[in-house]
Every structure is written in structure tokens, then in C-alpha cells.
Enzyme design. Structure first.
Site, mmCIF file in Angstrom:
data_model
loop_
_atom_site.group_PDB
_atom_site.id
_atom_site.type_symbol
_atom_site.label_atom_id
_atom_site.label_comp_id
_atom_site.label_asym_id
_atom_site.label_seq_id
_atom_site.Cartn_x
_atom_site.Cartn_y
_atom_site.Cartn_z
ATOM 1 N N GLU A 160 -5.116 66.149 8.385
ATOM 2 C CA GLU A 160 -4.159 65.215 7.800
ATOM 3 C C GLU A 160 -3.606 64.240 8.842
ATOM 4 O O GLU A 160 -3.466 64.573 10.018
ATOM 5 C CB GLU A 160 -3.023 66.000 7.137
ATOM 6 C CG GLU A 160 -3.553 66.782 5.941
ATOM 7 C CD GLU A 160 -2.491 67.541 5.173
ATOM 8 O OE1 GLU A 160 -2.562 67.517 3.942
ATOM 9 O OE2 GLU A 160 -1.598 68.151 5.777
ATOM 10 N N CYS B 116 1.155 59.679 12.812
ATOM 11 C CA CYS B 116 1.101 61.055 13.309
ATOM 12 C C CYS B 116 -0.347 61.536 13.134
ATOM 13 O O CYS B 116 -0.857 61.604 12.014
ATOM 14 C CB CYS B 116 2.085 61.893 12.497
ATOM 15 S SG CYS B 116 2.066 63.628 12.943
ATOM 16 N N CYS C 171 -5.294 75.283 14.385
ATOM 17 C CA CYS C 171 -4.721 75.400 15.728
ATOM 18 C C CYS C 171 -4.782 76.859 16.135
ATOM 19 O O CYS C 171 -4.505 77.755 15.333
ATOM 20 C CB CYS C 171 -3.268 74.915 15.737
ATOM 21 S SG CYS C 171 -2.536 74.980 17.395
ATOM 22 N N CYS D 236 1.846 79.405 16.196
ATOM 23 C CA CYS D 236 3.318 79.509 16.172
ATOM 24 C C CYS D 236 3.754 80.023 14.796
ATOM 25 O O CYS D 236 3.210 79.627 13.767
ATOM 26 C CB CYS D 236 3.950 78.152 16.439
ATOM 27 S SG CYS D 236 3.475 77.493 18.045
ATOM 28 N N CYS E 38 4.841 77.485 11.905
ATOM 29 C CA CYS E 38 4.011 76.301 11.667
ATOM 30 C C CYS E 38 2.889 76.620 10.699
ATOM 31 O O CYS E 38 2.137 77.577 10.897
ATOM 32 C CB CYS E 38 3.435 75.820 12.992
ATOM 33 S SG CYS E 38 2.211 74.505 12.810
ATOM 34 N N GLY F 189 -2.971 70.750 15.130
ATOM 35 C CA GLY F 189 -3.663 71.070 16.376
ATOM 36 C C GLY F 189 -2.825 70.917 17.620
ATOM 37 O O GLY F 189 -1.756 70.291 17.613
ATOM 38 N N GLU F 190 -3.310 71.531 18.695
ATOM 39 C CA GLU F 190 -2.665 71.441 20.009
ATOM 40 C C GLU F 190 -3.495 70.463 20.842
ATOM 41 O O GLU F 190 -4.585 70.798 21.306
ATOM 42 C CB GLU F 190 -2.620 72.845 20.650
ATOM 43 C CG GLU F 190 -2.219 72.876 22.113
ATOM 44 C CD GLU F 190 -0.987 72.047 22.454
ATOM 45 O OE1 GLU F 190 0.094 72.295 21.905
ATOM 46 O OE2 GLU F 190 -1.111 71.134 23.294
ATOM 47 N N SER G 194 2.410 65.628 22.044
ATOM 48 C CA SER G 194 3.314 66.763 21.849
ATOM 49 C C SER G 194 2.537 68.037 22.148
ATOM 50 O O SER G 194 1.441 68.242 21.644
ATOM 51 C CB SER G 194 3.795 66.775 20.393
ATOM 52 O OG SER G 194 4.604 67.903 20.148
ATOM 53 N N SER H 42 7.240 71.247 22.794
ATOM 54 C CA SER H 42 7.796 72.060 21.711
ATOM 55 C C SER H 42 8.409 73.313 22.307
ATOM 56 O O SER H 42 7.706 74.252 22.657
ATOM 57 C CB SER H 42 6.674 72.417 20.726
ATOM 58 O OG SER H 42 6.235 71.245 20.096
ATOM 59 N N LEU H 43 9.724 73.306 22.419
ATOM 60 C CA LEU H 43 10.407 74.377 23.154
ATOM 61 C C LEU H 43 10.787 75.540 22.223
ATOM 62 O O LEU H 43 10.360 76.669 22.433
ATOM 63 C CB LEU H 43 11.640 73.782 23.833
ATOM 64 C CG LEU H 43 12.274 74.587 24.949
ATOM 65 C CD1 LEU H 43 11.285 74.924 26.045
ATOM 66 C CD2 LEU H 43 13.465 73.822 25.546
ATOM 67 N N HIS H 44 11.629 75.269 21.275
ATOM 68 C CA HIS H 44 11.964 76.202 20.178
ATOM 69 C C HIS H 44 12.720 77.465 20.563
ATOM 70 O O HIS H 44 13.140 78.225 19.680
ATOM 71 C CB HIS H 44 10.723 76.613 19.384
ATOM 72 C CG HIS H 44 9.894 75.458 18.926
ATOM 73 N ND1 HIS H 44 10.428 74.405 18.232
ATOM 74 C CD2 HIS H 44 8.583 75.165 19.097
ATOM 75 C CE1 HIS H 44 9.470 73.526 17.973
ATOM 76 N NE2 HIS H 44 8.350 73.959 18.498
ATOM 77 N N ASN I 281 10.880 73.083 8.259
ATOM 78 C CA ASN I 281 10.318 72.806 6.928
ATOM 79 C C ASN I 281 9.630 74.079 6.451
ATOM 80 O O ASN I 281 8.586 74.449 6.982
ATOM 81 C CB ASN I 281 9.335 71.644 6.996
ATOM 82 C CG ASN I 281 10.069 70.345 7.290
ATOM 83 O OD1 ASN I 281 11.037 70.003 6.613
ATOM 84 N ND2 ASN I 281 9.655 69.654 8.328
ATOM 85 N N CYS J 3 7.026 67.545 9.316
ATOM 86 C CA CYS J 3 6.587 68.348 10.465
ATOM 87 C C CYS J 3 6.273 69.765 10.041
ATOM 88 O O CYS J 3 7.065 70.402 9.352
ATOM 89 C CB CYS J 3 7.707 68.469 11.490
ATOM 90 S SG CYS J 3 8.153 66.955 12.235
HETATM 91 N N1 SAH Z 1 0.709 71.424 18.665
HETATM 92 C C1 SAH Z 1 1.627 70.447 19.096
HETATM 93 C C2 SAH Z 1 1.726 69.255 18.182
HETATM 94 C C3 SAH Z 1 1.707 69.500 16.705
HETATM 95 S S1 SAH Z 1 3.110 70.263 15.996
HETATM 96 C C4 SAH Z 1 2.992 71.063 19.320
HETATM 97 O O1 SAH Z 1 3.218 72.187 18.906
HETATM 98 O O2 SAH Z 1 3.816 70.414 19.940
HETATM 99 C C5 SAH Z 1 4.316 68.955 15.969
HETATM 100 C C6 SAH Z 1 5.756 69.444 15.933
HETATM 101 O O3 SAH Z 1 6.106 70.006 14.670
HETATM 102 C C7 SAH Z 1 6.011 70.511 16.969
HETATM 103 O O4 SAH Z 1 7.206 70.308 17.670
HETATM 104 C C8 SAH Z 1 6.126 71.726 16.103
HETATM 105 O O5 SAH Z 1 6.812 72.732 16.755
HETATM 106 C C9 SAH Z 1 6.830 71.199 14.885
HETATM 107 N N2 SAH Z 1 6.727 72.092 13.738
HETATM 108 C C10 SAH Z 1 5.716 72.944 13.453
HETATM 109 N N3 SAH Z 1 5.979 73.612 12.308
HETATM 110 C C11 SAH Z 1 7.162 73.166 11.849
HETATM 111 C C12 SAH Z 1 7.938 73.444 10.673
HETATM 112 N N4 SAH Z 1 7.528 74.307 9.762
HETATM 113 N N5 SAH Z 1 9.100 72.779 10.520
HETATM 114 C C13 SAH Z 1 9.492 71.865 11.422
HETATM 115 N N6 SAH Z 1 8.800 71.551 12.527
HETATM 116 C C14 SAH Z 1 7.645 72.191 12.752
HETATM 117 FE FE1 SF4 Z 2 -0.294 74.710 16.908
HETATM 118 FE FE2 SF4 Z 2 1.743 73.038 17.377
HETATM 119 FE FE3 SF4 Z 2 1.574 74.415 15.057
HETATM 120 FE FE4 SF4 Z 2 2.141 75.699 17.326
HETATM 121 S S1 SF4 Z 2 3.401 74.123 16.327
HETATM 122 S S2 SF4 Z 2 0.665 76.356 15.776
HETATM 123 S S3 SF4 Z 2 0.909 74.570 18.796
HETATM 124 S S4 SF4 Z 2 0.176 72.845 15.761
#
Ligand code: SAH
Ligand code: SF4
Length: 376
Positions: free
Chosen positions: A91, A104, A111, A115, A118, A165-166, A197, A219-221, A303, A346
Site C-alpha cells: 500500500e 507514504c 515486515c 512489532c 503494527c 516494511g522496515e 523511518s 520508532s522508539l515507542h 490505530n 499509521c
Molecule cells: N518500519 C518502519 C516504518 C514503517 S512503520 C518503522 O517502524 O519505523 C511507520 C510508523 O507507524 C512507525 O513509527 C510505526 O511504529 C507506526 N505504527 C505502526 N503501527 C501503528 C499503529 N497501529 N498505530 C499507530 N502507529 C503505528
Molecule cells: Fe515493521 Fe515498522 Fe511495523 Fe515494526 S512498526 S512491524 S518495523 S513496519
């Protein structure tokens, strides 16, 4: 074999042209036709010699991805699903704002990082996209939207590698795609407006700084290894102190003088005042202790999707968290959710992934363990 010219940055195209006995300026002309004018048909490329056009027809093509569907959100956001073969689809999302148009882009089908919050991660991993597949998302969106808006001006001013994807686990395909985005003969985007990212692939952050410094989002979290190990499994390989060191090293090359930390706000998991304080301690210089990292925070309200078993922090909690960081002098924004009516926000990008990693059952097991013991 027929080459797909979308697979090349300008240097790559120059090498290809050289193999055909053509000078570099021919590659530049060709590159401009493809990326600036959106041309696919060599006969359209009127300033190329007829003999070259005939030669190209025998060994090259401009082959973008095929869109499977398009969804338009009430807020103007557009999401395309592209076929990448073998039952996989990725997408791409266009987000219009008053002063910019952001695309985007996805870098992988699925991926492998996995995470917990995600939806791409829950689908597992199928394969890396090629340079042509990454770049053709921009090629397609830019030229489709120019036609739609009836303009010859640039529509997309910003790119974020925040789709599926990463990106730093697909480094060799990513870098030529970024170079074509930045090239004045390509899309001419500013380095400050192209953002990679990453969930924290430390060695590749160093290489990106050397090879193609663009804006970096991390992406710290989570502020501690205990919690981050659980939310972003890559943390077990590259723990926080290594990640912070890599951020500091990247800043020496970065086109911006800060790193953007993305922080997905998960109800009761990482959104409490003690988490905010631990983040402040992590990134702020402290006497005799850590050096600090020049950064901004972008809080992303989670989300939700059913398989995650997680919920979004309340608006009041997000506000309080943002205020706590801001009060410590850290510039903090809360990301506006765009396109959620078409599942384009996201973490909602799911495409279609023929998983080769058994992610669904692996993550279901993890979920059971994680719910029993979420460390703080
Ligand atoms: N893999 C890379 C880039 C894609 S994800 C990364 O992780 O940075 C893009 C962003 O969306 C990241 O910051 C990710 O942590 C965030 N993200 C993933 N799942 C999400 C969700 N369910 N709600 C909000 N943000 C999310
Ligand atoms: Fe992959 Fe980024 Fe999603 Fe983590 S947040 S699973 S690194 S796409």
C-alpha cells in the site's frame, strides 16, 4: 533480458546507457523523460535519436507497479494497493495538506520485525521490494495526481518511508530509490523532505548517514529496554543505548539537526507519567551520565486492529504526556490521524502478504506472554 528503467538511479542508468554505447547526457535525458514527465513510451521521447529509441525498445521498458485498487478518504487522503506478484500487494498513501503533499511509501511486502502494535508486523514477511517497486509508487502517484489535478507542477513535495516494511532491512534497494527522489533530474526533493523511518537497525543507520543522509525518524515507542524488547523485538538485538549512540552519530550527517522519535501511544502500556519521565532522562543531557540526543517527539495515537489486543490512549492521556515532554523542553507534536476511514492511517497498512515467517502464530504466542507480564 529486458531492463526495467525504474530500477535505476541516474548513475545506474548512465552505466546501462554506456553498455549501449551511449553517453551520460543521454541517460540524463532519459531519466528526465521518465521521472519528470512520466513518460513510458520511448517514441514520446522526442529529443532522443531515433536509433536510440529503437535500441531501447529491444532491451528496456518503463514498467511501474499495477494498482489493484484506490480508496479516497473524506479528508482527501488517497490509498492505493499495488500488485507485487505471487499474491502479495503493498500500500501507498497520499496525504494532502495546505502547504505540502506527502507520499507514504512501502519498502517490503510485509515486515520481519514484528512489532506488537503494527498490523504489517502481524502479517509477517514475504519479500523485499526492488528499487523499481519502491520508486514506481512515487512515479505512479506523482503522475496520476498531476493528470487528476490538471497540472504540470509537482504534487508530491515530501516522501516518508513509513508504509509497509522496515526500509533499513532493504537497504540495497532503498538507497538508489532515495537517490532518484533527491536527484534534480528526477523528483528534485529536498533531503529534509525525504524521511526514512526505522525501528532501529543500528548498522544501517550508520550506512545511511554515509551513503545518502536524509531526514531520519526512529520508532522508539518505549523508554526502557524491558518494555521496548516486548513492543519492538529488534530492540533485543540493538538495545536503547546502542540506538541512542547511532542517533547521535547520524546527526553528524543529517540534513536536519534533530531526530524525530515516533512514539505510538498505547493505553496503560507506555503512556504513563513515569514513561514520559524515563523518556526525558533518555534523551536529555545529564551531568556525568548520558549525552542526550537532539530530537523532537511525534506522538502517534495507536490505530487499533483486532489482533493486537491493544487499545489507544485517551486524548487526555496523550495531551498530558505531550505536555510533560514539552515542559522538559522537548518539542512534541501529536500526529493527526488521516485516512482512517479507508484504513490508511499509521500501522493500518496491511496490503496482502503471503507470509513466509509464520508471524500470526508466533505473535499470538507472544501476545499471551506479553499480556501476562508487561514490564514498565
Ligand atoms: N518500519 C518502519 C516504518 C514503517 S512503520 C518503522 O517502524 O519505523 C511507520 C510508523 O507507524 C512507525 O513509527 C510505526 O511504529 C507506526 N505504527 C505502526 N503501527 C501503528 C499503529 N497501529 N498505530 C499507530 N502507529 C503505528
Ligand atoms: Fe515493521 Fe515498522 Fe511495523 Fe515494526 S512498526 S512491524 S518495523 S513496519
Amino acid at each position: 533480458m529486458t531492463a526495467n528503467l525504474l530500477d535505476f538511479d541516474l548513475d545506474g542508468l548512465a552505466v546501462f546507457c554506456e553498455q549501449l554505447g551511449e553517453k551520460r547526457f543521454r541517460a540524463t535525458q532519459l531519466f528526465r523523460w521518465i521521472h519528470q514527465k512520466g513518460a513510458q513510451d520511448f517514441d514520446q521521447m522526442s529529443d532522443l535519436a531515433k536509433s536510440l529509441r529503437e535500441k531501447l525498445k529491444t532491451c528496456a521498458q518503463v514498467l511501474p507497479l499495477t494498482p489493484i485498487s484506490r480508496h479516497d478518504s473524506a479528508d482527501g487522503t488517497i490509498k492505493w494497493l499495488f500488485d507485487v506478484g505471487d499474491g502479495n500487494a503493498v500500500e501507498t498513501v497520499f496525504i494532502p495538506e495546505d502547504d505540502r503533499g506527502t507520499l507514504c511509501i512501502s519498502s517490503q511486502a510485509g515486515c520481519a520485525v514484528g512489532c506488537r502494535f503494527c498490523s504489517t508486523g502481524h502479517q509477517g514477511f514475504s519479500r523485499n521490494l526492488t528499487t523499481g517497486e519502491i520508486l514506481s509508487q512515487l512515479w505512479f502517484a506523482e503522475h496520476t495526481l498531476r493528470k487528476q489535478f490538471n497540472t504540470t507542477d509537482r504534487v508530491i513535495s515530501n516522501v516518508v518511508m513509513m508504509g509497509m516494511g522496515e526500509p533499513l532491512q532493504n537497504y540495497s534497494a532503498l538507497v538508489p530509490a532515495l537517490r532518484a527522489m533527491l536527484d534534480d533530474h528526477g523528483y528534485g526533493l529536498s533531503r529534509r523532505r525525504v524521511t526514512v523511518s526505522t525501528s532501529g537497525v543500528v548498522p544501517m543507520m550508520d550506512r545511511l548517514g554515509e551513503d545518502c543522509p536524509v531526514a531520519l525518524a526512529v520508532s522508539l515507542h518505549a523508554p526502557t529496554d524491558g518494555l521496548r524488547d516486548n513492543l519492538v523485538p529488534l530492540n533485543r538485538k540493538y538495545p536503547l543505548h546502542e540506538l541512542m549512540d547511532a542517533c547521535r552519530r547520524y546527526l553528524a550527517h543529517a540534513p536536519r539537526d534533530f531526530i524525530t522519535f515516533e512514539y505510538c501511544m498505547l493505553d496503560g502500556v507506555n503512556d504513563q507519567p513515569e514513561h514520559a519521565q524515563a523518556l526525558i532522562d533518555l534523551v536529555r543531557p545529564q551531568r556525568g551520565l548520558a549525552q542526550g540526543v537532539s530530537c523532537k517527539f511525534n506522538l502517534i495515537p495507536f490505530n487499533p486492529f483486532p489482533a493486537s489486543g491493544l487499545t489507544r490512549s485517551s486524548a487526555a492521556t496523550v495531551k498530558a504526556f505531550a505536555e510533560q515532554l514539552s515542559a522538559a523542553g522537548i518539542i512534541t507534536t501529536v500526529r493527526k490521524t488521516r485516512g482512517d476511514d479507508i484504513d490508511a492511517a499509521c500501522g493500518q497498512l496491511a496490503g496482502d502478504v503471503k507470509d513466509r515467517t509464520d508471524a500470526a502464530s508466533r505473535m499470538a504466542k507472544q501476545r499471551v506472554i506479553a499480556l501476562k507480564q508487561v514490564p514498565s
